[in-house]
Design a protein around this motif. Structure first.
Motif, mmCIF file in Angstrom:
data_model
loop_
_atom_site.group_PDB
_atom_site.id
_atom_site.type_symbol
_atom_site.label_atom_id
_atom_site.label_comp_id
_atom_site.label_asym_id
_atom_site.label_seq_id
_atom_site.Cartn_x
_atom_site.Cartn_y
_atom_site.Cartn_z
ATOM 1 N N GLU A 351 46.176 33.030 9.436
ATOM 2 C CA GLU A 351 46.834 33.688 7.959
ATOM 3 C C GLU A 351 47.569 32.369 7.404
ATOM 4 O OE1 GLU A 351 46.265 37.235 10.239
ATOM 5 O OE2 GLU A 351 46.676 35.180 10.912
ATOM 6 N N HIS A 375 40.521 35.149 3.202
ATOM 7 C CA HIS A 375 41.576 36.114 2.954
ATOM 8 C C HIS A 375 40.822 37.713 3.757
ATOM 9 C CE1 HIS A 375 43.586 39.451 0.274
ATOM 10 N NE2 HIS A 375 44.307 39.201 1.420
ATOM 11 N N ILE A 379 42.036 39.792 7.128
ATOM 12 C CA ILE A 379 42.555 41.424 6.992
ATOM 13 C C ILE A 379 41.939 41.886 8.000
ATOM 14 C CG2 ILE A 379 42.048 43.457 5.613
ATOM 15 C CD1 ILE A 379 42.093 42.051 3.036
ATOM 16 N N PRO A 382 42.658 39.422 12.356
ATOM 17 C CA PRO A 382 44.052 38.803 12.075
ATOM 18 C C PRO A 382 44.445 38.255 13.539
ATOM 19 C CG PRO A 382 44.330 41.358 12.763
ATOM 20 C CD PRO A 382 42.775 40.997 12.512
ATOM 21 N N HIS A 389 50.591 38.062 9.529
ATOM 22 C CA HIS A 389 50.043 39.380 9.052
ATOM 23 C C HIS A 389 50.525 39.339 7.703
ATOM 24 C CE1 HIS A 389 48.055 41.537 12.317
ATOM 25 N NE2 HIS A 389 48.636 40.499 13.115
ATOM 26 N N THR A 392 48.963 37.455 4.643
ATOM 27 C CA THR A 392 47.718 38.035 3.979
ATOM 28 C C THR A 392 48.035 38.632 2.770
ATOM 29 O OG1 THR A 392 47.034 39.009 6.428
ATOM 30 C CG2 THR A 392 45.917 39.861 4.364
ATOM 31 N N LYS A 419 49.663 45.446 5.383
ATOM 32 C CA LYS A 419 50.067 44.066 6.166
ATOM 33 C C LYS A 419 51.487 43.785 5.692
ATOM 34 C CE LYS A 419 46.028 42.917 7.866
ATOM 35 N NZ LYS A 419 46.004 42.467 9.397
#
Length: 773
Positions: A351, A375, A379, A382, A389, A392, A419
């Protein structure tokens, strides 16, 4: 007689003014830069949305140009669209300035079918442009069956044998000629292609006999002056060895490299129909039966769709020019998997890495689909770090601000909301991963299936005193890239991220009409900010500590709060002083937020020093050691298993346009943009920056006692330009004072800047130079 002469003169004057007015009006040119579902070449992808969105660039260079109406045509054939016949959808003339994300509203589209679309715009006088060149798009399956996770994109083989990806562009091979060939001996040749790429090799050789073998070494690093470095040691700097079995006569050979083996849970691999690639710049060919000429050999580089002309930068500091080119090329060379992944070792999306790559990619090319797909992937797939997280949420916000499209937020709103990690909050709003709240149900809610969920702060960690035989990613020093950060249950860095995630979540809730949620997140963010400043700030020293229960403080505990707007104005000086005293005691990842924090505090001079530094902890060091892409760490001494192809080190690609020039969207989709230059000591600088509405040009020049700021704003866009000045009398545009102008509206003064609102077109501002910015 005199009266007739006077009347004739007046008529001639009115006629002249009318002709001048008509010439000034002109007509808009045909729209360009068409996007379908954010894809620049939708004929080379499959669109799975049955109602795709269309976007275009309003093609009108006149000052104040904007769109007042549009007409979209969609047809089932190119011939029909060229004749302006729309058998699928004719929107009719719609009075609107909307030039992005116009949703299809015609006859239901069929799956796996080609369509064509075109658009016409009208200017402020209602004059229509010609229709755009038609753009083809191809639909895919509209069903969500048999996907590993929602929005998964698959490779699909078409009836003509062509392979296409769903909802994202595919990479393709490009032939790169050699920059230099050195003949080490009669049969040994060394080839330099100028820059590393994820590639294979094609070479033409002539042999008198069949069965002879040629050895080929490919590598990112040079040994001496004409050999490939063949001992990477603990590093993952690219190196591979292959052999070619020759046929009799003259033949062209393409090296088929072994397939990349995935060792990590989310590692990505190329499909079988695409040749495997490795990162290399140099080729060493041993045992060649024939002389290798420049036309005989090519680096076959696998590049994601990239427009080299979309952006440019040049300034008076040659180091910064070289850093820009390093970062821009990194963003071209690394997305070969059609999503953002880290370097060649793992080929795995993370991420934080992806977020920095997303921001950089927006800055160097008009590309949006790969960031959105990455992206969505993250989600549901991860990585382990807590802060990752929350990145995100950052990615969702960046997508929205750069595209103006809410579709992704609306679809995955509940997933994005989780998130923020709000489920880990205690009563005062601060969150913790070490107070019993990380349950199996919680991990399931954020789609994490591993067993390492934990805070990270920065990477890599150091080597604790007395410990040996640690994994090769550990740095040799005790502090590592974390500046000796002390981890506590209430972690300052983690909670800085949490605060920022709450703010952005509230903004996104408001954007899609969830007013109650917007109020909730705003209130929660305020609560976290209060608790953060009450419990984590050391008033005596004027800086933030690493967490509750420790007096230890680090660069990280201070730069993240400053970057995210947590530091009250009266505390900024002491926090900035501490940060500047630390310099670059963070990783290439942390550099993103260090630079952000400095520009947020108006410390552009120190930020420029860091970006142009020649120390070991610098982008110039990456160039000095021989890499042509940004590296995973400042140097292998800080991360022994580093790669030389890691885009999370490319922060200057977004910092230069976004902070040094201050080009950032005020409103989603760049309908309104801020330009707030902070050039510090640069004598001159010029940038060409892409956005969904077109190209923004900005040029800064310091002259004797004055400065010049030229900006060009794309049609259908407004800009707030921050002009360094303490006096309105000093400010001029195109040589005329800006006071009282209709096309340059003064809207405020702040921190030594006069803020002006302008429309589309070219503007040339100048004023007496009063201070370094």
């Amino acid at each position: 007689m005199r009266l007739r002469t006077l009347m004739l003169s007046i008529l001639l004057l009115l006629l002249s003014l009318s002709l001048i007015s008509c010439a000034a009006k002109g007509e808009p040119d045909a729209p360009r830069g068409l996007l379908c579902e954010l894809l620049r070449d939708p004929a080379q992808a499959l669109i799975t949305d049955p109602n795709p969105e269309f976007s275009w660039i309003v093609n009108d260079r006149r000052r104040g140009a904007r769109q007042t109406a549009f007409r979209v045509l969609v047809a089932s054939s190119r011939d029909a669209i060229l004749k302006n016949r729309a058998d699928m959808w004719d929107s009719g003339r719609i009075s609107s300035d909307q030039s992005t994300n116009v949703e299809y509203e015609g006859v239901p589209l069929r799956p796996y079918t080609s369509y064509w679309w075109s658009v016409q715009t009208c200017d402020v006088w209602g004059r229509p442009s010609p229709f755009s060149e038609p753009q083809e798009f191809i639909t895919g399956s509209f069903r969500e069956l048999n996907r590993k996770w929602p929005a998964e994109s698959k490779w699909i083989e078409m009836k003509n044998g062509q392979w296409l990806l769903e909802n994202r562009q595919k990479a393709s091979f490009h032939e790169i000629p050699p920059q230099k060939i050195i003949q080490n001996s009669d049969a040994d040749f060394f080839v330099d292609f100028g820059r590393a790429a994820f590639a294979t090799l094609r070479v033409t050789l002539t042999s008198r006999v069949a069965g002879a073998r040629v050895t080929v070494f490919l590598g990112e690093r040079i040994h001496g002056t004409s050999r490939v470095h063949k001992e990477p040691g603990k590093t993952n700097i690219g190196f591979t060895k292959s052999q070619i079995t020759l046929k009799k006569g003259t033949h062209t050979y393409t090296i088929e490299l072994p397939r990349h083996i995935s060792h990590y849970p989310n590692s990505q691999v190329l499909p079988e129909h695409i040749l495997e690639v490795v990162p290399y710049r140099y080729a060493e060919i041993v045992g060649s039966p024939s002389k290798i000429e420049p036309d005989d050999i090519r680096q076959l580089a696998l590049f994601y769709y990239f427009d080299d002309t979309a952006s440019s930068f040049n300034c008076s500091d040659e180091n910064l020019n070289r850093v820009w080119e390093l970062c821009k090329y990194t963003l071209k060379a690394t997305p070969f998997l059609s999503l953002y992944a880290d370097g060649n070792r793992e080929r795995m999306p993370y991420e934080a890495d992806a977020y920095i790559q997303q921001l950089g990619h927006y800055s160097v090319d008009r590309e949006f689909s790969i960031g959105r797909y990455t992206h969505h992937f993250l989600i549901f797939n991860p990585a382990w770090p807590t802060e990752w997280h929350m990145h995100t949420v950052f990615m969702a916000w960046a997508d929205y601000m750069h595209t103006g499209n809410t579709e992704s937020i609306q679809r995955f709103y509940d997933e994005i909301k989780r998130k923020t990690l709000i489920a880990l909050a205690r009563e005062d709003g601060l969150i913790s991963t070490r107070m019993g709240l990380v349950t199996e149900d919680f991990l399931k809610s954020i789609h994490y299936t591993g067993n390492q969920f934990a805070d990270i702060v920065d990477w890599p960690p150091g080597t604790p005193a007395g410990q040996r035989n640690l994994p090769t990613y550990h740095g040799p020093s005790v502090n590592g890239e974390r500046d000796g950060y002390v981890f506590k249950p209430i972690n300052t860095v983690v909670n800085a991220f949490h605060y920022r995630a709450l703010v952005l979540m509230g903004n996104m809730a408001e954007a899609i009409g969830k007013a109650e949620d917007a109020r909730f997140f705003a209130a929660r963010a305020a609560k976290v900010k209060d608790s953060f400043n009450r419990l984590l700030f050391d008033a005596e020293r004027g800086i933030y500590t690493d967490g509750i229960g420790t007096e230890h403080t680090t660069l990280h505990a201070n730069m993240f709060p400053l970057a995210f707007g947590l530091v009250p104005e009266q505390r900024i000086p002491s926090v900035v002083k501490y940060i500047k005293g630390k310099n670059m005691v963070c990783s290439v990842y942390g550099a993103q937020y260090l630079l952000e924090s400095l520009y947020c505090a108006g410390e552009s001079g120190h930020a420029l020093e860091l970006m142009t530094s020649e120390s070991v902890r610098s982008w110039m060091n990456m160039i000095r050691v021989g890499s042509t892409m940004t590296t995973e760490a400042w140097d292998e001494q800080y991360k022994p298993n580093l790669t030389w192809n890691h885009a999370w080190g490319s922060a200057p690609a977004n910092i230069i346009p976004g902070k040094l020039f201050g080009i950032e969207p005020i409103e989603p989709g760049f309908s309104k943009v801020r330009i707030k230059p902070q050039p510090a000591s640069l004598a001159s600088a010029e940038i060409k920056a892409p956005c969904i509405r077109g190209t923004i040009h900005c040029r800064w020049e310091r002259r004797a006692g004055h400065y010049l700021l030229e900006v060009t704003i794309p049609a259908n866009t407004q800009a707030h330009v921050w002009l360094p000045s303490h006096s309105l009398e000093n400010l001029k545009e195109s040589g005329l004072n800006i006071a009282g102008r209709q096309d340059v509206k003064i809207i405020g003064e702040e921190d030594g800047f006069v803020v002006c609102e302008i429309g589309a077109g070219h503007y040339s501002f100048s004023a007496a130079f009063e201070s370094a910015i």
